[in-house]
Scaffold this motif. Sequence first.
Motif, short mmCIF file in Angstrom:
data_model
loop_
_atom_site.label_atom_id
_atom_site.label_comp_id
_atom_site.label_asym_id
_atom_site.label_seq_id
_atom_site.Cartn_x
_atom_site.Cartn_y
_atom_site.Cartn_z
N ASN A 122 0.82 -1.21 0.00
CA ASN A 122 0.00 0.00 0.00
C ASN A 122 0.85 1.26 0.00
OD1 ASN A 122 -2.78 0.50 -0.27
ND2 ASN A 122 -2.84 1.45 1.75
N THR A 123 2.14 1.09 -0.15
CA THR A 123 3.06 2.23 -0.27
C THR A 123 3.66 2.31 -1.68
OG1 THR A 123 4.54 0.73 0.95
CG2 THR A 123 3.73 2.68 2.12
N ARG A 124 3.11 1.54 -2.62
CA ARG A 124 3.57 1.61 -4.02
C ARG A 124 2.35 1.88 -4.90
NH1 ARG A 124 8.60 -2.60 -4.82
NH2 ARG A 124 9.39 -2.43 -2.67
N TYR A 125 2.43 2.94 -5.66
CA TYR A 125 1.26 3.48 -6.34
C TYR A 125 1.29 3.19 -7.83
CZ TYR A 125 1.46 5.96 -1.92
OH TYR A 125 1.55 6.27 -0.58
N SER A 126 0.09 3.19 -8.43
CA SER A 126 -0.03 2.92 -9.86
C SER A 126 0.34 4.12 -10.71
CB SER A 126 -1.46 2.49 -10.18
OG SER A 126 -1.80 1.31 -9.48
N TYR A 127 0.37 5.30 -10.13
CA TYR A 127 0.69 6.49 -10.90
C TYR A 127 2.01 6.32 -11.64
CZ TYR A 127 -2.79 8.77 -7.89
OH TYR A 127 -3.93 9.11 -7.20
N GLY A 128 1.99 6.59 -12.93
CA GLY A 128 3.22 6.56 -13.73
C GLY A 128 3.61 5.19 -14.23
N MET A 129 2.88 4.14 -13.89
CA MET A 129 3.23 2.80 -14.37
C MET A 129 2.98 2.68 -15.86
SD MET A 129 1.88 0.00 -11.65
CE MET A 129 2.53 -0.07 -9.98
N ASP A 130 3.85 1.93 -16.52
CA ASP A 130 3.55 1.57 -17.91
C ASP A 130 2.74 0.28 -17.92
OD1 ASP A 130 5.33 -0.64 -17.69
OD2 ASP A 130 7.01 0.56 -18.44
N GLU A 131 2.30 -0.13 -19.09
CA GLU A 131 1.41 -1.28 -19.18
C GLU A 131 2.08 -2.56 -18.71
OE1 GLU A 131 -1.14 -3.79 -22.53
OE2 GLU A 131 -0.81 -1.64 -22.81
N ALA A 132 3.35 -2.73 -19.03
CA ALA A 132 4.05 -3.95 -18.60
C ALA A 132 4.13 -4.04 -17.08
CB ALA A 132 5.45 -3.99 -19.21
N ARG A 154 -11.04 -12.42 -7.79
CA ARG A 154 -12.08 -11.94 -8.72
C ARG A 154 -12.17 -10.42 -8.72
NH1 ARG A 154 -17.62 -14.91 -7.45
NH2 ARG A 154 -18.18 -13.40 -9.06
N GLY A 155 -11.63 -9.77 -7.69
CA GLY A 155 -11.84 -8.34 -7.54
C GLY A 155 -10.57 -7.54 -7.39
N TRP A 156 -10.72 -6.22 -7.45
CA TRP A 156 -9.58 -5.31 -7.42
C TRP A 156 -9.95 -4.02 -6.70
CZ3 TRP A 156 -4.78 -6.52 -9.16
CH2 TRP A 156 -3.84 -5.49 -9.28
N LEU A 157 -9.09 -3.59 -5.80
CA LEU A 157 -9.12 -2.25 -5.23
C LEU A 157 -7.71 -1.71 -5.39
CD1 LEU A 157 -10.64 0.00 -3.64
CD2 LEU A 157 -9.78 -1.07 -1.55
N ALA A 158 -7.55 -0.68 -6.18
CA ALA A 158 -6.21 -0.21 -6.53
C ALA A 158 -5.42 0.19 -5.29
CB ALA A 158 -6.31 0.99 -7.48
N PRO A 159 -4.10 -0.04 -5.28
CA PRO A 159 -3.29 0.29 -4.10
C PRO A 159 -3.38 1.77 -3.77
CG PRO A 159 -1.90 -0.15 -6.02
CD PRO A 159 -3.29 -0.57 -6.38
N ALA A 160 -3.81 2.06 -2.54
CA ALA A 160 -4.01 3.43 -2.08
C ALA A 160 -4.92 4.21 -3.02
CB ALA A 160 -2.67 4.15 -1.90
N LEU A 161 -5.82 3.48 -3.70
CA LEU A 161 -6.80 4.06 -4.63
C LEU A 161 -6.13 4.81 -5.77
CD1 LEU A 161 -9.48 5.34 -2.06
CD2 LEU A 161 -9.01 3.01 -2.84
N THR A 162 -5.03 4.26 -6.29
CA THR A 162 -4.31 4.90 -7.40
C THR A 162 -4.46 4.05 -8.65
OG1 THR A 162 -2.19 3.80 -6.91
CG2 THR A 162 -2.65 5.87 -5.76
N HIS A 163 -4.61 4.70 -9.80
CA HIS A 163 -4.96 4.02 -11.04
C HIS A 163 -4.15 4.56 -12.21
CE1 HIS A 163 -8.44 4.78 -8.40
NE2 HIS A 163 -8.74 3.52 -8.62
N THR A 164 -4.27 3.85 -13.32
CA THR A 164 -3.89 4.38 -14.62
C THR A 164 -5.15 4.35 -15.49
OG1 THR A 164 -3.36 2.33 -15.82
CG2 THR A 164 -1.66 3.21 -14.34
N PRO A 165 -5.13 5.00 -16.65
CA PRO A 165 -6.31 4.96 -17.52
C PRO A 165 -6.65 3.55 -18.02
CG PRO A 165 -4.90 6.80 -18.14
CD PRO A 165 -4.13 5.97 -17.15
#
Length: 292
Positions: A122-132, A154-165
């Motif tokens: 929960n201290t690593r965020y999706s912001y800035g991730m590439d697809e790989a 079956r489900g997903w809650l993004a880490p610390a509520l961070t996403h990519t498009p």
Amino acid sequence: MREGAPDPGLYDYIPYKNRRKIVWPEGKTCAVWVAPNLEYYEIDPPQNPHRKPWSRPHPDVVGYSYRDHSNRVSHWRMADVMSRHGFPGSVSLSVALCQHHPEVVRDGVERGWEFFSHGIYNTRYSYGMDEAQERAIIEDSIETVEQATGQRIRGWLAPALTHTPRTLDLIAEYGLDYTCDLYHDDQVQEVKVSKGQLASIPYSLEVNDHYGFNVYGMAGREYADALIRQFERLAAEGEQSGTVMCIPLHAYLIGQPHRIGPFEEALRHIAADPRCWKARAGEIVDSWRAQQ
């Protein structure tokens, strides 16, 4: 008049009034699911240019140790209360917990809880991730949780509520069928994805214990009262079409000695109401999907 940003097209607009009737098992009107966040925070995580993991300089001993209370003490306090009143957990899991504290994960398995991914840490965020990178996290989540619990997530809650498009499209491509990352409704809704099917199950920020205690500054009894009032309204409205109430929890918050008593009173009240369907997230999605 200047035009606003376009509708992102994630889901259809369906007004609440006069929707198709959803019927829960045994005539229940409100499906209640409890979402313990079983998390792991790093004391000195890698920096993300878009967001700081800790407000203090690293290593943040205070932030880390405060949250470590969950995995040492308060998980069991919270889980025992849930079990006493018949509420199974649908776990928002920091997947790294399977390696760091497998005892906590094993306890959830033994209680019959469902597991879905909350990222690796929960201290690593999706912001800035590439697809790989994002694909690697989804694949790691599927493999690690299956090895630790025997369940395929079956489900997903993004880490610390961070996403990519691309997050919602990717989890659906990998066969996950519900997301907790949209907060737009009090009923399960269809999400538009490029492949497969994806449902949005109501999660909650309003009755999330993090928001209750750390944002709204509630006392334990105020938070417990908010849970009861949330349920009473949703159960009444569910007479027209079945509603969903999520109770998102963090053990280091709700499992503190001075808060656990009022929380147990709220669960006792909700569990005793014949309109309450005590369910796992996947069961709610399955029941809703069968009616579409």
